[in-house]
Design a protein around this motif. Structure first.
Motif, short mmCIF file in Angstrom:
data_model
loop_
_atom_site.label_atom_id
_atom_site.label_comp_id
_atom_site.label_asym_id
_atom_site.label_seq_id
_atom_site.Cartn_x
_atom_site.Cartn_y
_atom_site.Cartn_z
N LYS A 126 28.79 43.63 19.87
CA LYS A 126 29.97 42.93 19.33
C LYS A 126 30.92 42.51 20.42
O LYS A 126 31.38 41.37 20.46
CB LYS A 126 30.69 43.84 18.32
CG LYS A 126 30.27 43.57 16.89
CD LYS A 126 31.49 43.59 15.98
CE LYS A 126 31.22 42.90 14.66
NZ LYS A 126 31.24 43.83 13.54
N ALA A 127 31.23 43.45 21.30
CA ALA A 127 32.19 43.19 22.36
C ALA A 127 31.68 42.07 23.28
O ALA A 127 32.43 41.16 23.65
CB ALA A 127 32.44 44.46 23.16
N ILE A 128 30.38 42.14 23.60
CA ILE A 128 29.81 41.13 24.50
C ILE A 128 29.86 39.76 23.84
O ILE A 128 30.26 38.77 24.44
CB ILE A 128 28.36 41.51 24.88
CG1 ILE A 128 28.37 42.76 25.77
CG2 ILE A 128 27.67 40.36 25.59
CD1 ILE A 128 27.00 43.31 26.10
N GLN A 129 29.47 39.70 22.55
CA GLN A 129 29.51 38.44 21.81
C GLN A 129 30.92 37.86 21.81
O GLN A 129 31.12 36.66 22.02
CB GLN A 129 29.04 38.66 20.37
CG GLN A 129 27.54 38.69 20.21
CD GLN A 129 26.92 37.31 20.35
OE1 GLN A 129 27.61 36.30 20.22
NE2 GLN A 129 25.64 37.27 20.63
N GLU A 130 31.89 38.74 21.54
CA GLU A 130 33.29 38.31 21.50
C GLU A 130 33.70 37.70 22.83
O GLU A 130 34.35 36.66 22.89
CB GLU A 130 34.19 39.51 21.17
CG GLU A 130 34.29 39.83 19.70
CD GLU A 130 34.74 38.63 18.89
OE1 GLU A 130 35.78 38.04 19.26
OE2 GLU A 130 34.05 38.27 17.92
N GLU A 131 33.29 38.39 23.88
CA GLU A 131 33.66 37.96 25.22
C GLU A 131 33.07 36.58 25.52
O GLU A 131 33.76 35.69 26.03
CB GLU A 131 33.17 39.01 26.22
CG GLU A 131 33.76 38.86 27.60
CD GLU A 131 33.04 39.77 28.59
OE1 GLU A 131 32.77 40.93 28.22
OE2 GLU A 131 32.74 39.29 29.69
N ILE A 132 31.77 36.43 25.19
CA ILE A 132 31.11 35.15 25.46
C ILE A 132 31.79 34.03 24.68
O ILE A 132 32.05 32.94 25.19
CB ILE A 132 29.61 35.23 25.09
CG1 ILE A 132 28.90 36.22 26.00
CG2 ILE A 132 28.96 33.86 25.19
CD1 ILE A 132 27.46 36.50 25.62
N ARG A 133 32.12 34.34 23.43
CA ARG A 133 32.76 33.33 22.58
C ARG A 133 34.13 32.94 23.14
O ARG A 133 34.47 31.75 23.24
CB ARG A 133 32.91 33.87 21.16
CG ARG A 133 33.75 32.99 20.25
CD ARG A 133 33.82 33.58 18.86
NE ARG A 133 32.56 33.38 18.15
CZ ARG A 133 32.34 32.35 17.33
NH1 ARG A 133 33.27 31.47 17.10
NH2 ARG A 133 31.18 32.22 16.73
#
Lengths: 262, 232
Positions: A126-133
């Motif tokens: 989740k955190a990684i996805q958020e960051e990429i977004r």
């Protein structure tokens, strides 16, 4: 030692010699403009840097590390190519956005795939996805496309598509960002907005190589200019040297011709 | 005339019951063919594009054989061939006939599908692949994330054609006595379920094929529409 060092690069297609003894250096944060008529080898040179073509001779050294040396089989290994490509970004003349994804997803995709391979991806998904977004949104904002993120490429103008493509290339933070005639497929009106964005990248520590037909742009934005003709570097120097005081007859002819067009 | 209609009304429940059974077999063959031939076709299309020349040659040869000869002949060879050579793998029952048909149909349709896949993959501009490459994607990632969707969009119309043809081709399995729709209908022209010499059930099978293909056409049309949000 220079940031990027190209030594004696050579490329043949069959018996046609497309690049011959190409050598130049580029410092970090500098912008190099490559000019020259069609078929002079500019695009092939960029494709060699991005490992879309394999040079027959010569070497490519980045930040002291030999990425490619035609005489060293270890640097030619296929498995390594993918990692090496990440040092360079490439913005295509024809944009080549992925039509089935929104602008935002176009920018996010490659990074998502890359991060999926990291060992901690599953735990911190989740955190990684958020960051990429968040990063992708930031990049598109910088390109002036905040209100276009959820549009598909076909719903965007050529200029907007090219700006998405620039954001997409920036998303992987390449050491050197290459542009292959980024405005050649655009109307004069749209050319301006793309050039403005590229100009805006200068100074933000981006090292860039721009193949272009926009002479005014090359003159004002670049730190270094290479004029190519028939696969060789015919002339190289600062914009002032190349544009105002060209030494080679071919350069003079080319510049005169491109001035006549105005 | 009224006599015929009366007879049909009388026979209708029995005939429809038998035809439904046959149609179920038809549907089963249709479904298993799709399930098997779609992935196998993709695999064959990769082989026919392989950079390893011998694999490419063998694949092209197989495609030539399969596309160049009648499906009915392939059914006969696959069903009777092993037994004639001393390896009776299928057995004589309906289940053996079904699996022999399934193998023949999957092979045959996989070859046709592979050519459609190949054209679909080759139709995706090279720049798409290059864009993936310079973004550091692997070949597999590029295929799954970039090429596949664009290929699917390109091949929906030709695939629709093949899929509709497949529905009707399943009737060929009657040549090895698989009791599918046509077989069951034909049985009434002699004697079946106590009904003799009735030819109308044979005509009536058309309703099944038409309705089912109508449904498929609707579904495939919807898929095509669903994919119209992007252009290739």
């Amino acid at each position: 030692m220079a940031f990027l060092e190209i030594n004696h690069l050579e490329k043949h297609f069959g018996s046609t010699r497309v690049l011959e003894d190409i050598s130049f250096t580029l410092e970090k944060g500098q912008v190099l403009a490559i000019i020259g008529s069609s078929g002079s080898g500019k695009t092939t040179l960029l494709r060699c840097l991005n490992f879309l073509e394999t040079p027959d001779q010569g070497s490519i050294t980045l930040d002291g590390k030999v990425l490619f040396d035609a005489n060293d089989p270890a640097t030619r290994a296929k498995q390594e190519i993918r990692k090496k490509r990440l040092h360079f970004g490439l913005v295509f003349q024809s944009f080549n956005l992925f039509p089935q994804y929104t602008a935002l997803k176009n920018v996010m995709l490659a990074k998502e795939l890359l991060k999926k391979e990291s060992p901690d991806y599953k735990e911190n998904r989740k955190a990684i996805q958020e960051e990429i977004r968040a990063e992708a949104e930031g990049l598109l904002e910088r390109m002036g496309l905040s209100d276009r993120m959820s549009n598909y490429p076909q719903q965007l103008s050529g200029g907007q598509q090219q700006r998405v493509a620039i954001a997409r290339a920036l998303a992987l933070s390449p050491d050197i960002l290459c542009f292959d005639e980024p405005t050649s497929a655009l109307d004069p009106e749209l050319t301006g907005e793309v050039l403005k964005v590229i100009r805006g990248l200068k100074g933000s520590d981006s090292t860039m190589i721009v193949v272009t037909h926009e002479m005014e742009f090359a003159r004002h934005v670049s730190d270094k200019v290479i004029f190519m003709a028939d696969g060789v570097i015919e002339e190289m120097g600062t914009p002032e040297q190349v544009f105002d005081n060209p030494q080679s007859e071919k350069t003079r002819q080319f510049l005169n011709k491109s001035r006549e067009e105005y | 005339m009224t006599e015929l209609i009366q007879k049909i009304i009388e026979q209708f429940p029995v005939v429809v019951g038998s035809l439904n059974e046959g149609f179920l077999q038809t549907l089963k063959l249709f479904a298993i063919t799709l399930i098997g031939a779609l992935p196998l076709g993709l695999l064959i299309s990769f082989c026919s594009k392989s950079s390893f020349a011998p694999l490419r040659a063998v694949t092209r040869f197989v495609i030539w054989i399969v596309r160049g000869s009648p499906l009915m002949l392939q059914l006969l060879i696959i069903f009777y061939g092993p037994g004639l050579m001393g390896f009776p793998v299928w057995g004589g029952g309906q289940s053996g006939r079904f699996w022999a048909s399934a193998v023949a149909f999957i092979l045959n349709y996989a070859c046709y599908f592979s050519e459609i896949f190949r054209s679909g993959i080759e139709g995706v501009p090279k720049g798409q692949q290059e864009a993936g490459q310079v973004l550091g994607m692997t070949r597999g990632q590029i295929f799954v994330n970039v090429t596949l969707m664009q290929m699917i969009k390109r091949i929906v119309p030709p695939m629709s054609n093949e899929i509709i043809t497949l529905v009707k081709d399943t009737s060929l399995a009657r040549v090895i006595a698989l009791q599918e729709l046509i077989w069951n209908a034909e049985a009434f022209t002699t004697t079946s379920h106590g009904i003799s010499g009735a030819i109308w059930p044979l005509f009536f099978t058309g309703v099944y094929y038409l309705l089912f293909n109508g449904l498929l056409t609707l579904l495939l049309g919807r898929l095509e529409k669903k994919l119209s949000y992007f252009q290739v």
